[in-house]
Write a protein that holds these residues in place. Structure first.
Motif, PDB file in Angstrom:
ATOM      1  N   LEU A 103       0.809  -1.220   0.000  1.00 23.38           N
ATOM      2  CA  LEU A 103       0.000   0.000   0.000  1.00 23.38           C
ATOM      3  C   LEU A 103       0.844   1.273   0.000  1.00 23.38           C
ATOM      4  O   LEU A 103       0.487   2.267  -0.635  1.00 23.38           O
ATOM      5  N   LEU A 104       1.976   1.244   0.702  1.00 22.47           N
ATOM      6  CA  LEU A 104       2.843   2.420   0.789  1.00 22.47           C
ATOM      7  C   LEU A 104       3.903   2.453  -0.308  1.00 22.47           C
ATOM      8  O   LEU A 104       4.745   3.340  -0.337  1.00 22.47           O
ATOM      9  N   LYS A 105       3.874   1.430  -1.173  1.00 23.31           N
ATOM     10  CA  LYS A 105       4.845   1.312  -2.261  1.00 23.31           C
ATOM     11  C   LYS A 105       6.277   1.297  -1.725  1.00 23.31           C
ATOM     12  O   LYS A 105       7.155   2.029  -2.192  1.00 23.31           O
ATOM     13  N   LYS A 106       6.489   0.435  -0.726  1.00 28.70           N
ATOM     14  CA  LYS A 106       7.806   0.256  -0.109  1.00 28.70           C
ATOM     15  C   LYS A 106       8.262  -1.179  -0.368  1.00 28.70           C
ATOM     16  O   LYS A 106       7.947  -2.093   0.398  1.00 28.70           O
ATOM     17  N   PRO A 107       8.999  -1.406  -1.455  1.00 32.12           N
ATOM     18  CA  PRO A 107       9.410  -2.769  -1.817  1.00 32.12           C
ATOM     19  C   PRO A 107      10.198  -3.490  -0.720  1.00 32.12           C
ATOM     20  O   PRO A 107      10.067  -4.700  -0.561  1.00 32.12           O
ATOM     21  N   LEU A 108      10.984  -2.754   0.062  1.00 35.13           N
ATOM     22  CA  LEU A 108      11.759  -3.393   1.119  1.00 35.13           C
ATOM     23  C   LEU A 108      10.840  -3.974   2.196  1.00 35.13           C
ATOM     24  O   LEU A 108      11.047  -5.108   2.652  1.00 35.13           O
ATOM     25  N   LEU A 109       9.811  -3.231   2.598  1.00 37.97           N
ATOM     26  CA  LEU A 109       8.840  -3.746   3.573  1.00 37.97           C
ATOM     27  C   LEU A 109       8.103  -4.961   3.004  1.00 37.97           C
ATOM     28  O   LEU A 109       7.900  -5.952   3.702  1.00 37.97           O
ATOM     29  N   HIS A 110       7.697  -4.848   1.755  1.00 37.94           N
ATOM     30  CA  HIS A 110       6.969  -5.930   1.097  1.00 37.94           C
ATOM     31  C   HIS A 110       7.832  -7.185   1.032  1.00 37.94           C
ATOM     32  O   HIS A 110       7.368  -8.295   1.339  1.00 37.94           O
ATOM     33  N   THR A 111       9.097  -7.013   0.669  1.00 38.88           N
ATOM     34  CA  THR A 111      10.032  -8.131   0.586  1.00 38.88           C
ATOM     35  C   THR A 111      10.268  -8.741   1.968  1.00 38.88           C
ATOM     36  O   THR A 111      10.313  -9.969   2.102  1.00 38.88           O
ATOM     37  N   ALA A 112      10.413  -7.898   2.976  1.00 41.37           N
ATOM     38  CA  ALA A 112      10.612  -8.400   4.341  1.00 41.37           C
ATOM     39  C   ALA A 112       9.407  -9.212   4.803  1.00 41.37           C
ATOM     40  O   ALA A 112       9.556 -10.263   5.435  1.00 41.37           O
ATOM     41  N   GLY A 113       8.211  -8.757   4.473  1.00 37.13           N
ATOM     42  CA  GLY A 113       6.997  -9.497   4.821  1.00 37.13           C
ATOM     43  C   GLY A 113       6.935 -10.844   4.130  1.00 37.13           C
ATOM     44  O   GLY A 113       6.562 -11.854   4.738  1.00 37.13           O
ATOM     45  N   ALA A 114       7.322 -10.872   2.859  1.00 37.17           N
ATOM     46  CA  ALA A 114       7.326 -12.144   2.125  1.00 37.17           C
ATOM     47  C   ALA A 114       8.365 -13.099   2.703  1.00 37.17           C
ATOM     48  O   ALA A 114       8.111 -14.304   2.841  1.00 37.17           O
ATOM     49  N   ALA A 115       9.533 -12.573   3.062  1.00 34.07           N
ATOM     50  CA  ALA A 115      10.584 -13.421   3.636  1.00 34.07           C
ATOM     51  C   ALA A 115      10.153 -13.982   4.996  1.00 34.07           C
ATOM     52  O   ALA A 115      10.352 -15.174   5.272  1.00 34.07           O
ATOM     53  N   LEU A 116       9.559 -13.142   5.839  1.00 31.18           N
ATOM     54  CA  LEU A 116       9.077 -13.612   7.136  1.00 31.18           C
ATOM     55  C   LEU A 116       7.951 -14.625   6.948  1.00 31.18           C
ATOM     56  O   LEU A 116       7.920 -15.667   7.619  1.00 31.18           O
ATOM     57  N   GLY A 117       7.034 -14.337   6.048  1.00 34.32           N
ATOM     58  CA  GLY A 117       5.946 -15.274   5.764  1.00 34.32           C
ATOM     59  C   GLY A 117       6.477 -16.614   5.271  1.00 34.32           C
ATOM     60  O   GLY A 117       5.991 -17.675   5.669  1.00 34.32           O
ATOM     61  N   LEU A 118       7.492 -16.571   4.416  1.00 34.05           N
ATOM     62  CA  LEU A 118       8.103 -17.802   3.910  1.00 34.05           C
ATOM     63  C   LEU A 118       8.738 -18.595   5.045  1.00 34.05           C
ATOM     64  O   LEU A 118       8.593 -19.818   5.112  1.00 34.05           O
ATOM     65  N   ALA A 119       9.419 -17.915   5.946  1.00 40.18           N
ATOM     66  CA  ALA A 119      10.051 -18.595   7.083  1.00 40.18           C
ATOM     67  C   ALA A 119       9.007 -19.262   7.974  1.00 40.18           C
ATOM     68  O   ALA A 119       9.142 -20.436   8.345  1.00 40.18           O
ATOM     69  N   VAL A 120       7.963 -18.528   8.309  1.00 45.55           N
ATOM     70  CA  VAL A 120       6.912 -19.060   9.187  1.00 45.55           C
ATOM     71  C   VAL A 120       6.226 -20.262   8.542  1.00 45.55           C
ATOM     72  O   VAL A 120       6.039 -21.308   9.167  1.00 45.55           O
ATOM     73  N   ILE A 121       5.872 -20.122   7.281  1.00 44.27           N
ATOM     74  CA  ILE A 121       5.106 -21.187   6.628  1.00 44.27           C
ATOM     75  C   ILE A 121       5.990 -22.384   6.305  1.00 44.27           C
ATOM     76  O   ILE A 121       5.500 -23.518   6.253  1.00 44.27           O
ATOM     77  N   SER A 122       7.286 -22.161   6.106  1.00 50.24           N
ATOM     78  CA  SER A 122       8.208 -23.295   5.909  1.00 50.24           C
ATOM     79  C   SER A 122       8.241 -24.153   7.166  1.00 50.24           C
ATOM     80  O   SER A 122       8.267 -25.383   7.085  1.00 50.24           O
ATOM     81  N   GLY A 123       8.215 -23.494   8.323  1.00 49.59           N
ATOM     82  CA  GLY A 123       8.143 -24.239   9.580  1.00 49.59           C
ATOM     83  C   GLY A 123       6.861 -25.033   9.682  1.00 49.59           C
ATOM     84  O   GLY A 123       6.860 -26.202  10.058  1.00 49.59           O
ATOM     85  N   ALA A 124       5.747 -24.423   9.316  1.00 48.00           N
ATOM     86  CA  ALA A 124       4.451 -25.113   9.373  1.00 48.00           C
ATOM     87  C   ALA A 124       4.449 -26.339   8.464  1.00 48.00           C
ATOM     88  O   ALA A 124       4.009 -27.422   8.865  1.00 48.00           O
ATOM     89  N   ILE A 125       4.943 -26.178   7.245  1.00 45.16           N
ATOM     90  CA  ILE A 125       4.976 -27.305   6.304  1.00 45.16           C
ATOM     91  C   ILE A 125       5.885 -28.405   6.826  1.00 45.16           C
ATOM     92  O   ILE A 125       5.550 -29.598   6.753  1.00 45.16           O
ATOM     93  N   PHE A 126       7.033 -28.028   7.384  1.00 51.21           N
ATOM     94  CA  PHE A 126       7.945 -29.018   7.968  1.00 51.21           C
ATOM     95  C   PHE A 126       7.229 -29.837   9.045  1.00 51.21           C
ATOM     96  O   PHE A 126       7.309 -31.066   9.049  1.00 51.21           O
ATOM     97  N   PHE A 127       6.531 -29.159   9.931  1.00 52.79           N
ATOM     98  CA  PHE A 127       5.874 -29.870  11.035  1.00 52.79           C
ATOM     99  C   PHE A 127       4.714 -30.733  10.558  1.00 52.79           C
ATOM    100  O   PHE A 127       4.431 -31.767  11.142  1.00 52.79           O
ATOM    101  N   HIS A 128       4.054 -30.325   9.484  1.00 52.53           N
ATOM    102  CA  HIS A 128       3.007 -31.179   8.897  1.00 52.53           C
ATOM    103  C   HIS A 128       3.616 -32.451   8.315  1.00 52.53           C
ATOM    104  O   HIS A 128       3.048 -33.533   8.444  1.00 52.53           O
ATOM    105  N   LEU A 129       4.760 -32.317   7.673  1.00 55.55           N
ATOM    106  CA  LEU A 129       5.341 -33.449   6.947  1.00 55.55           C
ATOM    107  C   LEU A 129       6.190 -34.385   7.809  1.00 55.55           C
ATOM    108  O   LEU A 129       6.224 -35.590   7.552  1.00 55.55           O
ATOM    109  N   PHE A 130       6.882 -33.848   8.806  1.00 62.93           N
ATOM    110  CA  PHE A 130       7.893 -34.643   9.503  1.00 62.93           C
ATOM    111  C   PHE A 130       7.624 -34.865  10.985  1.00 62.93           C
ATOM    112  O   PHE A 130       8.532 -35.230  11.730  1.00 62.93           O
TER     113      PHE A 130
END
Length: 183
Positions: A103-130
């Motif tokens: 919304l604020l057109k701040k690519p760094l914030l957007h990228t940081a959110g995607a990276a954090l989201g990827l980290a969190v969801i990678s953990g969730a997928i790991f725990f579902h699978l293993f």
């Protein structure tokens, strides 16, 4: 084997070049859709995590028992380092960064959110699978969810990766600054 015609080779070359990536309006619409999906999944799950719903108790209870067998009791308990509240706060922060960055057109914030989201969801997928949690999670009524929660997690993972790919110039710039700041 018949060689490819010039139009076929040109088409293959174009699809492999960075210029074939969506640009301008199409890229913006794709970023909006991917961000919206991640934020929707993360934010709608906050009710379950923060209200200590039976589904959340089941998921984090299974994980806590499992971590206890590995010598880390309490890791996923309500006061543990990976409790539902910690995971929920990380999902809320990722959603906030994603939405604010867009919304604020701040690519760094957007990228940081995607990276954090990827980290969190990678953990969730790991725990579902293993872990004993598995791909299908038990609902409050005792039925299995048919893998719906896992499928949503996979969708979030793919969406976060696509955002990072579309924002790769921001990622590369950030990495080069980090590398340059090392002693």
């Amino acid at each position: 084997m018949k060689p490819l015609s010039k139009s076929h080779t040109d088409s293959l070359q174009m699809s492999a070049t960075p210029s074939a990536m969506p640009t301008g309006r199409r890229q913006q619409l794709l970023l909006i859709a991917l961000t919206g999906y991640i934020a929707f999944v993360f934010i709608q799950s906050l009710f379950y995590k923060f209200s200590n719903s039976p589904e959340t108790q089941y998921i984090f209870g299974i994980l806590d028992v499992w971590s206890g067998t590995l010598g880390w009791p309490g890791l996923f308990s309500p006061h543990g380092i990976f409790s539902q509240y910690v995971v929920g706060c990380a999902e809320l922060l990722a959603s906030t960064l994603l939405l604010a960055g867009l919304l604020l057109k701040k690519p760094l914030l957007h990228t940081a959110g995607a990276a954090l989201g990827l980290a969190v969801i990678s953990g969730a997928i790991f725990f579902h699978l293993f872990t004993p949690l598995g791909v299908q999670v038990r609902n409050a009524d005792g039925s299995l969810d048919g893998g719906e929660l896992f499928a949503l997690a996979c969708g979030v993972w793919i969406s976060a990766v696509l955002i990072l790919v579309l924002r790769r110039h921001t990622v590369l710039t950030l990495l080069s600054h980090l590398r340059a700041s090392r002693p």
